[in-house]
Scaffold this motif. Structure first.
Motif, mmCIF file in Angstrom:
data_model
loop_
_atom_site.group_PDB
_atom_site.id
_atom_site.type_symbol
_atom_site.label_atom_id
_atom_site.label_comp_id
_atom_site.label_asym_id
_atom_site.label_seq_id
_atom_site.Cartn_x
_atom_site.Cartn_y
_atom_site.Cartn_z
ATOM 1 N N ARG A 96 0.841 -1.199 0.000
ATOM 2 C CA ARG A 96 0.000 0.000 0.000
ATOM 3 C C ARG A 96 0.880 1.255 0.000
ATOM 4 O O ARG A 96 0.659 2.168 -0.788
ATOM 5 C CB ARG A 96 -0.923 0.018 1.215
ATOM 6 C CG ARG A 96 -1.789 1.255 1.221
ATOM 7 C CD ARG A 96 -2.463 1.603 2.498
ATOM 8 N NE ARG A 96 -2.597 0.601 3.497
ATOM 9 C CZ ARG A 96 -3.658 0.441 4.258
ATOM 10 N NH1 ARG A 96 -4.694 1.228 4.084
ATOM 11 N NH2 ARG A 96 -3.691 -0.457 5.194
ATOM 12 N N ASN A 97 1.853 1.309 0.879
ATOM 13 C CA ASN A 97 2.721 2.489 0.961
ATOM 14 C C ASN A 97 3.524 2.682 -0.321
ATOM 15 O O ASN A 97 3.699 3.807 -0.792
ATOM 16 C CB ASN A 97 3.649 2.381 2.168
ATOM 17 C CG ASN A 97 2.895 2.489 3.474
ATOM 18 O OD1 ASN A 97 1.796 3.039 3.540
ATOM 19 N ND2 ASN A 97 3.468 1.945 4.531
ATOM 20 N N LYS A 98 4.000 1.585 -0.893
ATOM 21 C CA LYS A 98 4.764 1.659 -2.134
ATOM 22 C C LYS A 98 3.896 2.173 -3.277
ATOM 23 O O LYS A 98 4.325 3.050 -4.039
ATOM 24 C CB LYS A 98 5.320 0.274 -2.483
ATOM 25 C CG LYS A 98 6.145 0.235 -3.738
ATOM 26 C CD LYS A 98 6.652 -1.176 -4.002
ATOM 27 C CE LYS A 98 7.427 -1.253 -5.298
ATOM 28 N NZ LYS A 98 7.852 -2.634 -5.575
ATOM 29 N N GLN A 99 2.670 1.653 -3.405
ATOM 30 C CA GLN A 99 1.778 2.068 -4.489
ATOM 31 C C GLN A 99 1.383 3.537 -4.326
ATOM 32 O O GLN A 99 1.358 4.293 -5.302
ATOM 33 C CB GLN A 99 0.506 1.197 -4.534
ATOM 34 C CG GLN A 99 0.733 -0.278 -4.626
ATOM 35 C CD GLN A 99 1.512 -0.726 -5.856
ATOM 36 O OE1 GLN A 99 1.978 0.051 -6.661
ATOM 37 N NE2 GLN A 99 1.681 -2.018 -5.993
ATOM 38 N N ARG A 100 1.064 3.935 -3.112
ATOM 39 C CA ARG A 100 0.663 5.331 -2.869
ATOM 40 C C ARG A 100 1.816 6.279 -3.192
ATOM 41 O O ARG A 100 1.612 7.321 -3.810
ATOM 42 C CB ARG A 100 0.209 5.514 -1.425
ATOM 43 C CG ARG A 100 -0.373 6.913 -1.186
ATOM 44 C CD ARG A 100 -0.886 7.099 0.223
ATOM 45 N NE ARG A 100 -2.144 6.393 0.408
ATOM 46 C CZ ARG A 100 -2.418 5.618 1.448
ATOM 47 N NH1 ARG A 100 -1.537 5.435 2.400
ATOM 48 N NH2 ARG A 100 -3.585 5.037 1.554
ATOM 49 N N LYS A 101 3.030 5.904 -2.785
ATOM 50 C CA LYS A 101 4.185 6.770 -3.016
ATOM 51 C C LYS A 101 4.527 6.860 -4.507
ATOM 52 O O LYS A 101 4.775 7.940 -5.035
ATOM 53 C CB LYS A 101 5.395 6.242 -2.241
ATOM 54 C CG LYS A 101 6.618 7.114 -2.348
ATOM 55 C CD LYS A 101 7.746 6.597 -1.496
ATOM 56 C CE LYS A 101 8.951 7.499 -1.586
ATOM 57 N NZ LYS A 101 10.055 7.018 -0.768
ATOM 58 N N LYS A 102 4.518 5.731 -5.199
ATOM 59 C CA LYS A 102 4.917 5.706 -6.603
ATOM 60 C C LYS A 102 3.838 6.260 -7.532
ATOM 61 O O LYS A 102 4.148 6.967 -8.491
ATOM 62 C CB LYS A 102 5.264 4.282 -7.024
ATOM 63 C CG LYS A 102 5.764 4.181 -8.454
ATOM 64 C CD LYS A 102 6.247 2.799 -8.798
ATOM 65 C CE LYS A 102 6.763 2.758 -10.224
ATOM 66 N NZ LYS A 102 7.254 1.441 -10.587
ATOM 67 N N TYR A 103 2.566 5.928 -7.270
ATOM 68 C CA TYR A 103 1.489 6.275 -8.192
ATOM 69 C C TYR A 103 0.562 7.382 -7.688
ATOM 70 O O TYR A 103 -0.247 7.888 -8.453
ATOM 71 C CB TYR A 103 0.646 5.037 -8.510
ATOM 72 C CG TYR A 103 1.420 3.963 -9.229
ATOM 73 C CD1 TYR A 103 1.599 4.018 -10.605
ATOM 74 C CD2 TYR A 103 1.985 2.908 -8.537
ATOM 75 C CE1 TYR A 103 2.311 3.042 -11.267
ATOM 76 C CE2 TYR A 103 2.699 1.921 -9.192
ATOM 77 C CZ TYR A 103 2.860 1.997 -10.558
ATOM 78 O OH TYR A 103 3.571 1.026 -11.219
ATOM 79 N N GLY A 104 0.632 7.702 -6.402
ATOM 80 C CA GLY A 104 -0.273 8.691 -5.839
ATOM 81 C C GLY A 104 -1.601 8.092 -5.411
ATOM 82 O O GLY A 104 -2.267 8.629 -4.544
ATOM 83 N N LEU A 105 -1.981 6.990 -6.024
ATOM 84 C CA LEU A 105 -3.220 6.289 -5.712
ATOM 85 C C LEU A 105 -2.927 4.796 -5.577
ATOM 86 O O LEU A 105 -2.219 4.228 -6.405
ATOM 87 C CB LEU A 105 -4.251 6.447 -6.835
ATOM 88 C CG LEU A 105 -4.796 7.826 -7.108
ATOM 89 C CD1 LEU A 105 -5.627 7.803 -8.380
ATOM 90 C CD2 LEU A 105 -5.628 8.303 -5.947
#
Length: 116
Positions: A46-55
């Motif tokens: 979750r943290n990786k996806q939010r950081k890389k993609y914003g969503l």
């Protein structure tokens, strides 16, 4: 004409409403039941996806081939907003008092239209 932007998500309702907590719980459930992740993997991804993609959903669609509309229905649309967000007379007055002949009012969200 000047534009006044408001971000609906976590900005136009009180943090005390616990919308973010409800969203996180549903996201955790989605990761666990739909993707088979444990708690540690859920937090990491979750943290990786939010950081890389914003969503989160953008990262899941790109890297885990999930259906974004399914995610939306199981997470964003599943939040019981009616039981969490209470009418706010001060906020209502603030928005109603904006002179739309002088300022264009835009309310924005990165959520899908059904959630917005």
């Amino acid at each position: 004409m000047p534009v006044l932007f408001f971000d609906v998500d976590d900005c136009l309702y009180s943090r005390a409403s616990k919308v973010q907590e409800a969203s996180s719980a549903l996201t955790d459930s989605y990761f666990e039941h739909r993707l088979g992740f444990g708690k540690e993997d859920t937090n990491r991804v979750r943290n990786k996806q939010r950081k890389k993609y914003g969503l989160i959903v953008e990262g899941l669609a790109s890297n885990h081939q999930i259906d974004p509309l399914e995610y939306n229905s199981m997470v964003d649309d599943a939040i019981e907003l009616e039981s969490l967000i209470r009418p706010d007379s001060k906020l209502s007055r603030l928005l109603q008092d904006v002179d739309t002949s002088k300022v264009k009012l835009w309310l924005l969200t990165n959520a899908y239209v059904t959630h917005a």
